[in-house]
Design an enzyme around this catalytic site. Structure first.
Site, PDB file in Angstrom:
ATOM      1  N   GLU A  18      44.816  35.814  29.874  1.00 43.99           N
ATOM      2  CA  GLU A  18      44.403  34.216  30.231  1.00 43.99           C
ATOM      3  C   GLU A  18      43.468  33.731  28.980  1.00 43.99           C
ATOM      4  OE1 GLU A  18      45.778  32.215  32.038  1.00 43.99           O
ATOM      5  OE2 GLU A  18      46.673  33.450  33.578  1.00 43.99           O
ATOM      6  N   ARG A  36      45.104  25.814  46.947  1.00 43.37           N
ATOM      7  CA  ARG A  36      46.431  25.274  47.490  1.00 43.37           C
ATOM      8  C   ARG A  36      46.573  26.431  48.957  1.00 43.37           C
ATOM      9  NH1 ARG A  36      51.069  27.325  47.940  1.00 43.37           N
ATOM     10  NH2 ARG A  36      50.932  28.748  45.965  1.00 43.37           N
ATOM     11  N   CYS A  96      41.524  33.556  41.366  1.00 44.09           N
ATOM     12  CA  CYS A  96      41.582  34.110  39.988  1.00 44.09           C
ATOM     13  C   CYS A  96      40.901  33.365  38.799  1.00 44.09           C
ATOM     14  CB  CYS A  96      42.983  34.503  39.417  1.00 44.09           C
ATOM     15  SG  CYS A  96      43.921  35.617  40.453  1.00 44.09           S
ATOM     16  N   HIS A 100      46.355  37.984  34.076  1.00 45.59           N
ATOM     17  CA  HIS A 100      47.461  38.120  35.250  1.00 45.59           C
ATOM     18  C   HIS A 100      48.677  38.876  35.160  1.00 45.59           C
ATOM     19  CE1 HIS A 100      45.957  34.340  37.203  1.00 45.59           C
ATOM     20  NE2 HIS A 100      46.186  34.868  38.078  1.00 45.59           N
TER      21      HIS A 100
END
Ligand code: PCA
Length: 212
Positions: free
Chosen positions: A80, A90, A143, A165
């Site tokens: 990332e 979510r 994360c 990831h």
């Protein structure tokens, strides 16, 4: 001899397994040229995740920290680029927290960039036949929260850190329609992330941008 702390998230969202934790466990005894790996497992829980990694940093005093989590739907290992100061979950985390548009750190900067050499890492994995791409979003769940929180803690320290990831494992793709990667390839990919980090104190200028 450099010390690399690699951390893996526990399962979340009702799943029985998280490839991050499984891969990191396999790395416990993996060898690096000029380095050693120490590992730590991390709860998928707001704040507790950051506290757990900070405790491991204080315990092991690593030169580099690589935090790892699962990204369902991605076909490649994805270092990332950036962590943003937003928690917008979510689904609830493993303690039932579900913040909406709250900061990770009140009054923190909007974002932190990785301090790992993500271009060199991406090139190294690709050269070794392991799918790898720079990602420009770590999402807004735990994360990203961990990436941001650890980067904030390390902001005045000489310890490199970034988040990576990884794809799902084949056994997680019960419907047979999602991208997956075998545990052995993920573990070797993460070992190479650590090796490339040690080997590249300065990143290389290779394009990895995206056009939307
Ligand atoms: N992936 C989730 C949290 C834990 C994990 O492995 C995420 O991408 O936020």
């Amino acid at each position: 001899m450099k010390k690399v702390l690699i951390t893996g998230f526990e399962p979340f969202g009702g799943a029985a397994i998280n490839p991050a934790l499984e891969a990191v466990k396999k790395l416990q005894n993996a060898t690096l040229n000029g380095g050693e790996i120490v590992i730590c497992d991390v709860p998928v829980t707001r704040y507790e995740a950051v506290d757990t990694v900070i405790a491991a940093i204080e315990k092991y005093q690593p030169d580099y920290v690589i935090t790892v989590g699962q990204a369902g739907g991605r076909a490649a290992i994805t270092p990332e680029r950036v962590a943003i100061n937003v928690d917008d979950f979510r689904i609830p985390d493993n303690a039932g927290n579900q913040p909406i548009d709250e900061p990770v750190v009140v009054d923190g900067p909007d974002a932190y960039f990785t301090t790992l050499p993500i271009k060199a890492i991406t090139r190294t994995l690709q050269e070794n036949g392991i799918p790898c791409q720079v990602s420009n979003t770590a999402g807004t769940f735990v994360c990203n929260h961990l990436f941001y929180g650890v980067q904030h803690y390390l902001r005045d320290k000489e310890i490199g850190h970034g988040f990576v990831h990884i794809p799902l494992l084949p056994e997680q793709d019960t419907l047979g329609n999602q991208a997956t990667m075998s545990l052995d390839v993920i573990a070797e990919g993460l070992r190479l992330v650590a090796q490339a980090t040690i080997d590249n104190p300065h990143d290389v200028a290779i394009g990895a941008g995206q056009i939307c």
